[in-house]
Scaffold this motif. Structure first.
Motif, PDB file in Angstrom:
ATOM      1  N   ASP A 164      24.576  25.482  21.480  1.00 60.69           N
ATOM      2  CA  ASP A 164      25.170  26.023  20.251  1.00 60.69           C
ATOM      3  C   ASP A 164      24.446  27.284  19.775  1.00 60.69           C
ATOM      4  OD1 ASP A 164      22.952  25.144  18.727  1.00 60.69           O
ATOM      5  OD2 ASP A 164      24.065  23.550  17.696  1.00 60.69           O
ATOM      6  N   HIS A 165      24.727  27.687  18.522  1.00 57.22           N
ATOM      7  CA  HIS A 165      24.167  28.945  18.005  1.00 57.22           C
ATOM      8  C   HIS A 165      22.640  28.958  18.002  1.00 57.22           C
ATOM      9  CE1 HIS A 165      24.222  26.487  14.246  1.00 57.22           C
ATOM     10  NE2 HIS A 165      23.159  27.174  13.932  1.00 57.22           N
ATOM     11  N   GLY A 166      22.031  27.752  17.957  1.00 49.77           N
ATOM     12  CA  GLY A 166      20.570  27.675  17.967  1.00 49.77           C
ATOM     13  C   GLY A 166      19.983  28.364  19.186  1.00 49.77           C
ATOM     14  N   SER A 223      12.563  30.263   5.849  1.00 48.29           N
ATOM     15  CA  SER A 223      12.979  29.414   4.735  1.00 48.29           C
ATOM     16  C   SER A 223      14.493  29.440   4.575  1.00 48.29           C
ATOM     17  CB  SER A 223      12.275  29.838   3.441  1.00 48.29           C
ATOM     18  OG  SER A 223      12.514  31.188   3.115  1.00 48.29           O
ATOM     19  N   HIS A 224      15.080  28.298   4.440  1.00 47.67           N
ATOM     20  CA  HIS A 224      16.487  28.160   4.051  1.00 47.67           C
ATOM     21  C   HIS A 224      16.827  26.717   3.755  1.00 47.67           C
ATOM     22  CE1 HIS A 224      16.832  27.595   8.466  1.00 47.67           C
ATOM     23  NE2 HIS A 224      18.133  27.362   8.420  1.00 47.67           N
ATOM     24  N   GLN A 225      17.767  26.542   2.863  1.00 46.73           N
ATOM     25  CA  GLN A 225      18.295  25.202   2.545  1.00 46.73           C
ATOM     26  C   GLN A 225      19.794  25.354   2.381  1.00 46.73           C
ATOM     27  OE1 GLN A 225      16.155  22.480   0.225  1.00 46.73           O
ATOM     28  NE2 GLN A 225      17.959  21.400  -0.532  1.00 46.73           N
ATOM     29  N   SER A 273      14.711  33.652  13.980  1.00 41.26           N
ATOM     30  CA  SER A 273      15.716  32.824  13.332  1.00 41.26           C
ATOM     31  C   SER A 273      17.003  32.841  14.172  1.00 41.26           C
ATOM     32  CB  SER A 273      16.024  33.377  11.936  1.00 41.26           C
ATOM     33  OG  SER A 273      14.828  33.532  11.201  1.00 41.26           O
ATOM     34  N   HIS A 274      17.925  31.910  13.856  1.00 43.69           N
ATOM     35  CA  HIS A 274      19.125  31.757  14.700  1.00 43.69           C
ATOM     36  C   HIS A 274      20.433  31.664  13.903  1.00 43.69           C
ATOM     37  CE1 HIS A 274      18.344  27.154  14.422  1.00 43.69           C
ATOM     38  NE2 HIS A 274      19.155  27.531  13.455  1.00 43.69           N
ATOM     39  N   VAL A 275      20.438  32.201  12.694  1.00 45.91           N
ATOM     40  CA  VAL A 275      21.601  32.127  11.789  1.00 45.91           C
ATOM     41  C   VAL A 275      22.950  32.341  12.511  1.00 45.91           C
ATOM     42  CG1 VAL A 275      22.525  33.033   9.628  1.00 45.91           C
ATOM     43  CG2 VAL A 275      20.064  33.210  10.103  1.00 45.91           C
ATOM     44  N   TYR A 288      14.724  25.379  20.867  1.00 43.92           N
ATOM     45  CA  TYR A 288      15.732  25.551  19.813  1.00 43.92           C
ATOM     46  C   TYR A 288      16.144  24.173  19.317  1.00 43.92           C
ATOM     47  CZ  TYR A 288      19.541  23.829  22.750  1.00 43.92           C
ATOM     48  OH  TYR A 288      20.352  23.018  23.498  1.00 43.92           O
ATOM     49  N   ASN A 289      17.002  24.164  18.293  1.00 48.86           N
ATOM     50  CA  ASN A 289      17.569  22.875  17.922  1.00 48.86           C
ATOM     51  C   ASN A 289      19.078  22.889  18.008  1.00 48.86           C
ATOM     52  OD1 ASN A 289      17.373  24.397  15.236  1.00 48.86           O
ATOM     53  ND2 ASN A 289      18.580  22.625  14.631  1.00 48.86           N
ATOM     54  N   ASP A 290      19.588  21.765  18.486  1.00 45.61           N
ATOM     55  CA  ASP A 290      21.015  21.510  18.513  1.00 45.61           C
ATOM     56  C   ASP A 290      21.419  21.042  17.113  1.00 45.61           C
ATOM     57  OD1 ASP A 290      23.489  20.777  20.232  1.00 45.61           O
ATOM     58  OD2 ASP A 290      23.089  18.963  19.073  1.00 45.61           O
ATOM     59  N   HIS A 291      22.578  21.539  16.627  1.00 40.97           N
ATOM     60  CA  HIS A 291      23.026  21.198  15.271  1.00 40.97           C
ATOM     61  C   HIS A 291      24.183  20.206  15.345  1.00 40.97           C
ATOM     62  CE1 HIS A 291      20.978  25.090  14.931  1.00 40.97           C
ATOM     63  NE2 HIS A 291      20.789  24.838  13.657  1.00 40.97           N
ATOM     64  N   ALA A 292      23.917  18.993  15.848  1.00 43.29           N
ATOM     65  CA  ALA A 292      24.951  17.961  15.987  1.00 43.29           C
ATOM     66  C   ALA A 292      26.136  18.476  16.803  1.00 43.29           C
ATOM     67  CB  ALA A 292      25.405  17.442  14.626  1.00 43.29           C
ATOM     68  N   ILE A 343      12.272  23.267   7.947  1.00 45.19           N
ATOM     69  CA  ILE A 343      11.584  22.418   8.923  1.00 45.19           C
ATOM     70  C   ILE A 343      11.821  22.904  10.358  1.00 45.19           C
ATOM     71  CG2 ILE A 343      13.475  20.733   9.160  1.00 45.19           C
ATOM     72  CD1 ILE A 343       9.769  19.834   9.000  1.00 45.19           C
ATOM     73  N   GLU A 344      12.872  23.717  10.567  1.00 47.11           N
ATOM     74  CA  GLU A 344      13.100  24.285  11.910  1.00 47.11           C
ATOM     75  C   GLU A 344      11.863  25.047  12.404  1.00 47.11           C
ATOM     76  OE1 GLU A 344      17.979  24.958  11.841  1.00 47.11           O
ATOM     77  OE2 GLU A 344      16.703  26.682  11.536  1.00 47.11           O
ATOM     78  N   LEU A 345      11.008  25.494  11.472  1.00 46.77           N
ATOM     79  CA  LEU A 345       9.825  26.273  11.865  1.00 46.77           C
ATOM     80  C   LEU A 345       8.857  25.500  12.761  1.00 46.77           C
ATOM     81  CD1 LEU A 345       9.059  28.214   8.560  1.00 46.77           C
ATOM     82  CD2 LEU A 345       9.672  29.216  10.778  1.00 46.77           C
TER      83      LEU A 345
HETATM   84 FE    FE Z   1      19.752  26.078  12.125  1.00 48.15          FE
END
Ligand code: FE
Ligand code: DHB
Length: 290
Positions: free
Chosen positions: A124-126, A192-194, A11-13, A56-60, A239-241
């Motif tokens: 970013d943090h991702g 899991s997270h929302q 995870s990348h919190v 990873y994913n970029d968060h905008a 969905i990041e999974l």
């Molecule tokens: Fe994220």
């Protein structure tokens, strides 16, 4: 030839990055989480690769609604940590591997996957939080990193199945690079997270642990999980999974036609699960190719 030695999943919190940067990892809230990564940092020191292919994913941050690449490969020589609103994280600049990244772009695009080639990007943090979790706080990151950004923020997002197939293509690409590089592939984000809406704060331990089981022992089945199941069961950011399936699809037990043979199942060298970290269930695996 280059080869993939291991895959790492985490995870990348963003709050994990803040806890590291502010020296708060031994506080009661954070201590159990960081304890779960102590083994990983030692393993990383003993198993430092030449290159990390970091999914990873970029968060905008680097991309906005102006341009939304589904899959983007960082081909630059370096990538600066982005300012996500509180100044850039105090972590080293990420050094890329333009030669290998260009080869992977060439090979994977010729295997019919559309990649966006990125020659300038901030990360970013991702990307930086997984590096911090695995490497601690070094002056320089211990190896080159190829950032590979996946759109899981703005629908339509790629399916788990497509991500898994892409992992197979990335393995072919890496194994056809003619320098003897040791490469790790990392799948990050989840579990899991929302973060918004009526179900904000959703955690599903059962789904997460079944996902870890499946990812290890039956990745083909994990790849068949439809989008809607991630969103229903693991929350909108669960969905990041799908990004973990890119890394898993690149492991050497996954068969693909005649040119990519199936080898031994990977060795599970570490498995860790912890709730909570901010709003997120944290999952972590290290799988070594035999
Ligand atoms: Fe994220
Ligand atoms: C959180 C988790 C994420 O994956 C993210 O990108 C941002 C925030 C959180 O739990 O706070």
């Amino acid at each position: 030839m280059a080869n993939i030695t291991a895959s790492v999943y985490t995870s990348h919190v963003p709050a994990i990055g803040v806890a590291i940067d502010q020296g708060r990892t031994q506080e009661p809230y954070w201590q159990p989480l960081f304890q779960g990564y102590e083994f990983s940092r030692m393993w990383m020191q003993d198993n430092t690769p030449d290159v990390i292919f970091l999914v990873y994913n970029d968060h905008a941050t680097a991309f906005s609604l102006d341009i939304i690449p589904t899959f983007a490969i960082g081909c630059a020589a370096e990538f600066k940590p982005a300012d996500e609103g509180w100044g850039p994280r105090p972590v080293p600049v990420v050094k890329g591997h333009p030669q290998l990244a260009a080869h992977i772009a060439q090979s994977v695009i010729q295997q019919d996957f559309d990649l966006t080639i990125v020659n300038r990007m901030e990360v970013d943090h991702g990307l930086t939080v997984p590096l911090s979790l695995m490497c601690g706080q070094p002056q320089q990151w211990p190896c080159a990193v190829i950032p590979f950004a996946v759109n899981v923020v703005q629908y339509p997002v790629p399916s788990g199945r497509r991500c898994f197939e892409l992992g197979r293509a990335i393995r072919r690409a890496i194994e056809s690079f003619d320098l003897p590089l040791k490469v790790q592939i990392w799948g990050t984000g989840g579990m899991s997270h929302q973060l918004q809406g009526a179900r904000a704060g959703l955690i599903n331990k059962e789904f997460d642990n079944l996902f870890l089981d499946k990812l290890i022992a039956d990745p083909e089945a994990a790849a068949m999980i439809p989008h809607i199941d991630y969103v229903r069961e693991a929350g909108s950011e669960g969905i990041e999974l799908v990004m973990w399936l890119i890394a898993r699809g690149a492991m050497s037990d996954v068969k693909s036609g005649s040119d990519v043979v199936g080898g031994q199942p990977p060795k599970v060298v570490h498995r860790f699960y912890h709730v909570p970290a901010s709003n997120t269930a944290v999952g972590h695996l290290i799988l070594e190719n035999k």
